[in-house]
Design an enzyme around this catalytic site. Structure first.
Site, PDB file in Angstrom:
ATOM      1  CB  ILE A 109     -42.620  73.629 -44.320  1.00  0.00           C
ATOM      2  CG1 ILE A 109     -42.327  75.125 -44.442  1.00  0.00           C
ATOM      3  CG2 ILE A 109     -43.184  73.112 -45.602  1.00  0.00           C
ATOM      4  CD1 ILE A 109     -41.173  75.563 -43.593  1.00  0.00           C
ATOM      5  CB  CYS A 110     -47.670  71.336 -44.828  1.00  0.00           C
ATOM      6  SG  CYS A 110     -47.560  69.855 -43.849  1.00  0.00           S
ATOM      7  CB  THR A 111     -47.644  71.923 -39.301  1.00  0.00           C
ATOM      8  OG1 THR A 111     -47.821  70.549 -39.576  1.00  0.00           O
ATOM      9  CG2 THR A 111     -48.331  72.269 -37.997  1.00  0.00           C
TER      10      THR A 111
END
EC number: 6.2.1.64
Lengths: 428, 449
Positions: free
Chosen positions: A208-210
């Protein structure tokens, strides 16, 4: 000659097939009843069920009809879409929107006289054990892992050791682009679909951070649009991936994101492919795999030749490469193994973390499980009162729930008709 | 509400976000995902798919009607097999023209050979071996060329022979002083180029790479020491990809063979040999890296995904892209002979962008016709036991299985994508072996001999 009384048959109709049915070959089982015995069984008694009337299903139905099966049933819950027409050759543009099972059944009956195809436009889960017990064998031509798991577990559960008729061979086909596989499953005897779950490709999951901070691929932008932007903008409204307007919205949001980050390659088609998880499909691969499935069905139904033991894998991207092997039964298979599955985990693991583990492990993949021990319920999904009552357990560490040395857990698998026994041991 | 308006305003300002695709694109969606528009165009243009001809002089028998899904049962018996089957097949897709031809193949072979040559692909099945031999002899000189192999192996990033702009970029980064977040987002090829160049400078050599296992181990350790925080994933990735430093970038053997094959074919009217010859000359005189006199192909366009920040990856892509376009210009303008100016831009681009995936082969193992006929031959002899038992049986499932295999091969040949049967061996074995696929549907296996 045997079938001359059938008004639909004409001279020479089964000229080719009968050469196989009249004479045993060098690798034929001793039980083979050459001649009228086997022909009568195939054409008057055998009852076969086809799951799926899509790319594989259309080919399977045509092959079965030509091979001489005359009582065929087919289940499919889908309606015909324009993107089916490149390969699902029983459907025409005028059929778009109609039930696949019904249109396919009508087409086969018109084209191959004397064959009865009974369609059911609905879910496999709608049918009970008595329904499945009436068939001699089942062929699956599905694109859904969950449906295959359900069918597999149902047929394994159906086996009654006292009644040999209750064992229904399951032939499963699958394709993706130029690749495919066909396998023969004899429930409780050979390895089952669940035994080989870890052979499936792990779905690509983007962190999700990507997606949120450092997109690099067009897929990251599309995930941003569908996973983060859709709920933020539309609130509770569910995304309908079959609705072109919803795809267009996602596409324009993803394209804007891509432009901002100077990423190339976001297209309408890719957007649709990512959110619907579309698997490429072509007629020729379906023809090969469906033919292989029906060939096994024919050999098993007639005992005219040895059958596949038990897994055929085809890779057509570089030349024609195939691999035939015996996939082994797993003793700790939650469906057919009988032995409990052992998990060694840290005593710091909470019940919630264990549930996550059961969902994600390639060889288990049990979504939305409910867990209990022989004496107490640990976490139940339904009814709501029990869910609420057991919810506080999710944050508790396992030793608190199972005792310091671990213990046995019963895991029921959401929408799938089986439960698994898991033995929890703690690492020190 | 306010938020959604912002998004809408943002999206309406984009270039036309072309809505849902047209009906034709939707119809072919599931195959377009395999071979894209270029492959679909090849299928349409090719007379075989926009158009097919079924040549069969015989009448439908009761056995045929019981065995072929595209015949109309008893109603077809006694009529022309070609005409009846074409009627059934035409129904499948009104965008395709089907023609029935009731001549005998023997007659065609004796008096109208050239007509056979007008087809892109000829599929013969269940034909007499003499007919197959005649067809093979007639259609022999064709060569199949494959442009996009969709190879699943990674493209070379040319780490060991970094082009100057990449080398300069890698050496310019202030690794010890740059922002720690940026440091954690340097793409791994840049890290590898930097580490290798430093390794070479210490040894005062311009080329070379770690070769012994101790050297390789030390090199990986060196990458590890470049980390400024313990969890910099891009450096972990670089360590895992360190093998790229000691894997020399060379011209793959299949392409070497193409160079030899086309070295004397400059008179060919086709664009492909001209492109191959241009590539060959590029590889011999790569102007961008004068220190390496030969052995380099133009850079490929694909970069694998890697842990990085958007900016860092863009910077790297830019460096690669600028270099790529220069390579493509050098290869095409510099070396494609003037008389081949007819080479279409898009084809040129396809060839150059995919060159590690280009495979070619000569003679019969890559013959579309040969492969198809021999595949079909295998249908007849699908196993020794079975043919003794049923010498003339054409079982529907066996026919469907082989029909599917032949269709897969035909599609690969026409779209010039993916690798047809025995392509890999064909280039290396010259005019040696046939690509014959044998199928046993008793134990269910296939093999290529």
């Amino acid at each position: 000659m045997a079938s001359s009384e059938d008004t639909h048959d004409w001279e020479g109709r089964y000229y080719h097939i009968d050469q196989i049915l009249d004479t045993p070959g060098p690798r034929t089982d001793e039980a083979f009843l050459a001649g009228d015995g086997v022909k009568n069984f195939l054409r008057k008694e055998a009852k076969i069920l086809v799951i799926g009337a899509g790319g594989l299903g259309c080919e399977i139905l045509a092959n079965l009809a030509l091979t001489g099966f005359k009582d065929i049933h087919v289940i499919d819950m889908d309606t015909i879409d324009i993107s089916n027409l490149n390969r699902q050759f029983l459907f025409r543009p005028k059929d778009v929107g109609k039930s696949k099972a019904i249109v396919a059944a009508e087409f086969i009956m018109n084209r191959v006289p004397g064959v009865k195809v009974s369609p059911y436009f609905g879910k496999i889960q709608d049918k009970d054990d008595a329904y499945y017990l009436q068939f001699n064998l089942v062929i699956c031509g599905l694109d859904s892992v969950e449906a295959r798991r359900w069918m597999n577990a149902t047929l394994v559960n159906l086996v009654d050791p006292e009644n040999p008729e209750s064992l229904k061979p399951l032939i499963d086909g699958g394709t993706e682009g130029f690749k495919g596989q066909a396998r023969v499953i004899l429930p409780t005897i050979t390895s089952c679909y669940e035994c080989s779950l870890d052979m499936l490709n792990k779905p690509t999951a983007f962190p999700i951070c990507t997606i949120a901070n450092t997109p690099r691929l067009p897929e990251h932008c599309i995930e941003w649009a569908s996973v983060l932007e859709w709920p933020r903008v539309h609130g509770d409204k569910k995304m309908d991936t079959d609705n072109p307007d919803d795809i267009s919205w996602l596409y324009s949001v993803a394209a804007a994101r891509a432009k901002e980050f100077k990423i190339e390659g976001v297209t309408w088609s890719l957007t649709q492919g990512v959110v619907k998880n579309i698997i490429p499909a072509i007629a020729s691969t379906n023809a090969i795999i469906a033919a292989s499935c029906c060939n096994e069905a024919f050999k098993i139904a007639t005992s005219s030749a040895a059958y596949l033991n038990n897994y055929f894998m085809l890779i057509g991207t570089e030349g024609i490469y195939s691999y035939t092997f015996e996939h082994e039964k797993r003793d700790d298979c939650p469906v057919c193994g009988g032995e409990a599955l052992e998990l060694s985990i840290s005593p710091d693991t909470t019940l919630e973390e264990l549930i996550e583990m059961l969902t994600e492990r390639q060889d288990i993949q049990i979504k939305n499980p409910s867990l209990s021990t022989s004496t107490k319920q640990l976490y139940l999904r339904a009814p709501p009162q029990l869910e609420e009552a057991t919810r506080p357990n999710l944050q508790k560490k396992l030793p608190e729930l199972l005792g310091p040395s671990g213990g046995e857990l019963n895991v029921t698998a959401g929408t799938l008709p089986f439960s698994a026994t898991v033995i929890i041991k703690f690492t020190t | 509400m306010h938020e959604s308006q912002t998004v809408e305003r943002l999206t309406t300002s984009l270039e036309p976000p072309s809505g849902a695709p047209d009906a034709k694109t939707r119809r072919y969606d599931r195959q377009l995902r395999l071979w894209a528009a270029s492959g679909q165009a090849a299928l349409r243009i090719c007379s075989h798919f926009g158009h097919f001809t079924l040549l069969d002089s015989r009448k439908v028998t009761g056995a045929d009607a019981g065995n072929n899904f595209f015949l109309d049962g008893l109603k077809s018996v006694g009529k022309s097999r070609a005409e009846e089957a074409v009627n059934g097949l035409r129904e499948l897709n009104d965008g395709v023209q089907g023609v029935a031809d009731t001549r005998d193949i023997k007659q065609v072979l004796s008096s109208q050979k050239d007509w056979l040559k007008t087809f892109d692909v000829v599929v013969a099945h269940n034909a007499h071996p003499d007919i197959i031999d005649d067809l093979a002899a007639l259609l022999w000189p064709e060569t199949h060329l494959l442009i996009e192999s969709h190879s699943e192996t990674a493209a070379s990033l040319r780490i060991d022979k970094a082009f100057p702009a990449l080398l300069e970029y890698a050496m310019s980064l202030p690794l010890d002083t740059m922002d720690i977040t940026d440091h954690a987002h340097i793409p791994y090829p840049v890290i590898l180029v930097r580490a290798l160049e430093e390794w070479r400078r210490e040894r005062q050599q311009a080329t070379g790479a770690p070769s012994t296992s101790d050297e390789k181990k030390a090199f990986k350790e060196r990458i590890r020491k470049m980390m400024r925080k313990f969890d910099e994933e891009n450096f972990e990735e670089a360590e895992a990809q360190a093998w790229r430093c000691w894997t020399p970038t060379v011209v793959p053997s299949e392409i070497q063979q193409l160079f030899t094959l086309y070295s004397s074919s400059s008179s060919s009217p086709s664009s492909f040999p001209a492109l191959v010859s241009a590539l060959s000359q590029f590889a011999q005189n790569n102007p961008a890296s004068p220190q390496y006199t030969s052995g380099l192909l133009p850079l490929t366009s694909g970069l694998p995904d890697m842990k990085s920040s958007t900016e860092a990856i863009q910077a790297e892509k830019k460096v690669f892209k600028e270099y790529l376009s220069k390579d493509v210009d050098d290869a095409s303008c510099g070396y494609v002979p003037q008389k081949c100016a007819c080479v279409e831009g898009s084809e040129r681009e396809r060839v150059e962008r995919n060159q590690p995936g280009i495979k070619g082969a000569n003679k019969l193992s890559m013959q579309p016709r040969e492969t198809a006929t021999h595949l079909a031959l295998a249908a007849v002899r699908f196993s020794v036991g079975q043919s003794a038992r049923a010498p003339s049986a054409d079982i529907p499932t066996t026919a469907a299985f082989l029909g599917g295999l032949v269709a897969q091969e035909v599609i690969k040949m026409i779209t010039k994508q993916y690798v047809p049967i025995s392509a890999g061996d064909a280039a290396s074995s010259g005019d040696g072996e046939l690509g014959v696929c044998v199928v046993d549907l008793v134990e269910t296996w296939t093999g290529v001999i």
